[in-house]
Design a protein around this motif. Structure first.
Motif: not given
Ligand code: 4AD
Length: 587
Positions: A315, A346-348, A355, A512-514, A561
């Protein structure tokens, strides 16, 4: 004594080659026996394997002879028909060879007396109707009707029906033209008569109101026919692993290319929304090679960087945070990498991460911003004719989300899941691995309790039942990353929650994750300690709190996603050019 021919009226067979008329392999009918062995000295027949073989009666023989004569006539006819067909095929082949040989003498040249042809892409032809144009592309579809060849040309920007008739349809290249060959054509762009249709600019062939009446053309790169023909390499029934290996060819298809086109439009729409007056964010491009983790060590791709340990970024958040004091609110569209052994839809392992980071905001501001960015971006997609048509081609029943999105606290979500009898896998408190029910051999499922990580399946069930975007917020500290700001109020059991939110979409789940971020340096140092993170490499991140801290927060949106939700795709693997997942980094 001459060998008799045997017939068993219940277990024998008249299928050619499957019986031999012997005692152990009898025929089924007397007629067939007479037909195959008219000169046999003797026939023996029985009703079934339990009866003895006896001589057939005279009347049975007479009747069977009649039928056998019929069979002889039929066989003769079939033989004659086969010979005729062979002769016709030979004639057709010779005729085709002759035509092909003749066609080699047909040479076409571009007529210099014709008006000059304007070179154009297929999505820019409307203004050139009635004029002579020059187009390039690939043979997307091919249809020969009498002496006319209809080619649907594809150039990535659009489709165009090209009509080849007369001498241009008689060249060797025309007669041997194959799907996916690359060609150049000139001709007059002619408006189609009212009510007639031809393929349009979006993925799905739809009327574009004109076709090309070709006056000259040439084949630039012939694609193979026969065994190696494009349609033999892949088709709708191909195995998924073959489709993955041939992703470069799959992308030529109408659906796959539409998804990638929509993706491009989506990224442009996000950028316009974020940089527009409502949000005023600046785009930055942080590095992918990093030496710090963001989302926990277990999903890091590690590599050796000039003799040092480094990672592919999970990230860009930490870098975005450092930009607030120099650039104000910022965003990036960057690849993120996750080494999770997840084979879900839904995972890559590598995904495009949009962001953003915003300064001097509250948690409520953050969720309102995310909601606005999503809705405004969808509005832009719908306002643009091209992206709108791509979207409805892929997802005909799409309805834009309405604001405000539902906001559901983590604690309320736990109650909601229990009320709806959506269960949680029972986990070993020490290892975290699921516990099997000794009776069923399946994972034991129990009610959710505060502190549980809501599993992907439960989360998706909940989102699908609710049927609209949902913000889940206020997750327990233990379930979230080290940098998240804690909520002031604690739970009934003294639990500490964070100012964090996940946005869940029907059909996909979390997109989304925030969160709000810890703004106090002492609190951040304590968080490093709690998580066992060495604060040393994070000096630049900690400095952000030291030199004029501020309340701030941000989020990450998984572009694949989001696109899977928007375009109603089954998996995120369809939503990027060359998807990477555990075990796959080719092509
Ligand atoms: O929830 P995540 O892990 O959040 C972060 O990385 C924070 N640092 C982001 C931030 O606040 N700037 O990941 C955010 C989003 C998830 O909601 C999902 O949509 C996507 O990244 N995501 C993936 N998409 C595809 N494959 C994966 N393995 C993913 N992991 C997370």
């Amino acid at each position: 004594m001459a060998t008799p021919i045997y017939i068993d009226e219940s277990s024998g067979s008249d299928i050619p080659g499957s019986a031999h008329g012997t005692e152990t392999s009898p025929y089924h009918t007397l007629a067939y026996a007479l037909f195959t062995s008219p000169d046999a000295p003797k026939f023996l027949i029985r009703k079934d394997p339990n009866s003895p073989y006896t001589d057939p009666t005279q009347s049975a023989l007479k009747k069977a002879k009649k039928t056998a004569d019929g069979l002889v006539k039929k066989a003769k006819k079939a033989e004659e028909a086969a010979l005729k067909e062979q002769a016709e095929e030979k004639e057709a082949r010779e005729k085709r060879e002759k035509v092909l040989e003749e066609s080699k003498k047909v040479a076409i040249v571009e007529d210099p007396a014709l008006p000059p042809a304007t070179k154009a892409k297929l999505n820019a032809l409307e203004a050139l109707r009635g004029k002579r144009v020059r187009v390039f592309g690939w043979v997307h579809r091919l249809r020969v009707q009498k002496d006319i060849i209809f080619v649907v040309l594809r150039d990535g920007k659009g489709f165009l029906q090209c009509v080849l008739s007369g001498v241009v349809a008689q060249t060797y290249a025309a007669l041997t033209l194959t799907l996916e060959s690359s060609i150049e054509l000139t001709g007059t762009l002619t408006a189609l008569p009212e009510g007639k249709t031809a393929p349009g600019i979006s993925g799905k062939p739809e009327p574009n109101g004109h076709e090309l009446i070709v006056d000259w053309w040439k084949c630039i790169g012939a694609a193979p026919g026969g065994e190696e023909a494009f349609t033999n390499r892949l088709n709708e029934k191909s195995d998924p692993s073959i489709l993955s290996d041939l992703r470069h060819l799959v992308l030529r298809g109408e659906t796959s290319s539409s998804v990638i086109k929509l993706r491009s439009q989506l990224l442009a729409a996000f950028r316009d929304t974020l940089t527009g007056v409502n949000h005023g964010c600046m785009e930055v491009t942080p590095p992918c090679l990093v030496q710090t983790q963001v989302e926990g060590g277990s999903t890091l791709f590690e590599l050796t960087y000039y003799g040092q340990k480094a990672f592919l970024t999970q990230s860009s958040q930490l870098y975005l945070e450092t930009c607030l004091s120099s650039l104000g609110d910022v965003f990036c569209v960057q690849e993120s990498f996750r080494a999770e052994n997840s084979h879900t839809r839904r995972h890559l392992s590598e995904y495009t991460h949009l962001e953003a980071e915003l300064a001097f905001i509250t948690f409520d501001d953050l969720m309102t911003h995310i909601e606005a960015v999503i809705c405004e971006t969808v509005d832009r997609i719908l306002a643009n004719p091209l992206s709108r048509s791509l979207l409805y081609h892929l997802n005909p029943t799409f309805t834009p989300p309405t604001r405000p999105f539902l906001r559901l606290s983590y604690v309320s979500a736990i109650s909601w899941l229990n009320e709806h009898n959506i269960l949680h896998p029972l986990e070993d408190p020490l290892t975290g691995s699921p516990i099997l029910d000794p009776e069923t051999g399946k994972v034991k499922m129990v009610k959710h309790k505060v502190g549980d990580d809501i599993a992907e399946a439960a989360e998706r069930q909940m989102t699908d039942i609710i049927g609209r975007p949902v913000f889940l917020f206020g997750f327990p500290k233990e379930l979230k990353a080290f940098y998240m700001k804690r909520m002031e109020e604690v739970g009934e059991g003294g639990e500490v929650f964070t100012e964090s939110c996940d946005l869940l979409m029907p059909g996909v789940g979390e997109i989304v994750g925030g969160s709000m971020r810890i703004s106090d340096s002492e609190e951040l140092l304590a968080a490093y300690k709690r998580e066992g993170i060495d604060p040393g490499p994070y000096y630049w991140f900690t400095d952000q709190r030291k030199y004029g801290t501020c309340e701030h927060g941000g989020y990450g949106l998984g572009v694949e996603r989001f696109l899977a939700w928007l375009a109603n795709r089954y998996t995120v693997r369809e939503c990027c050019l060359y998807p990477r997942w555990p075990g796959r980094a080719t092509p």
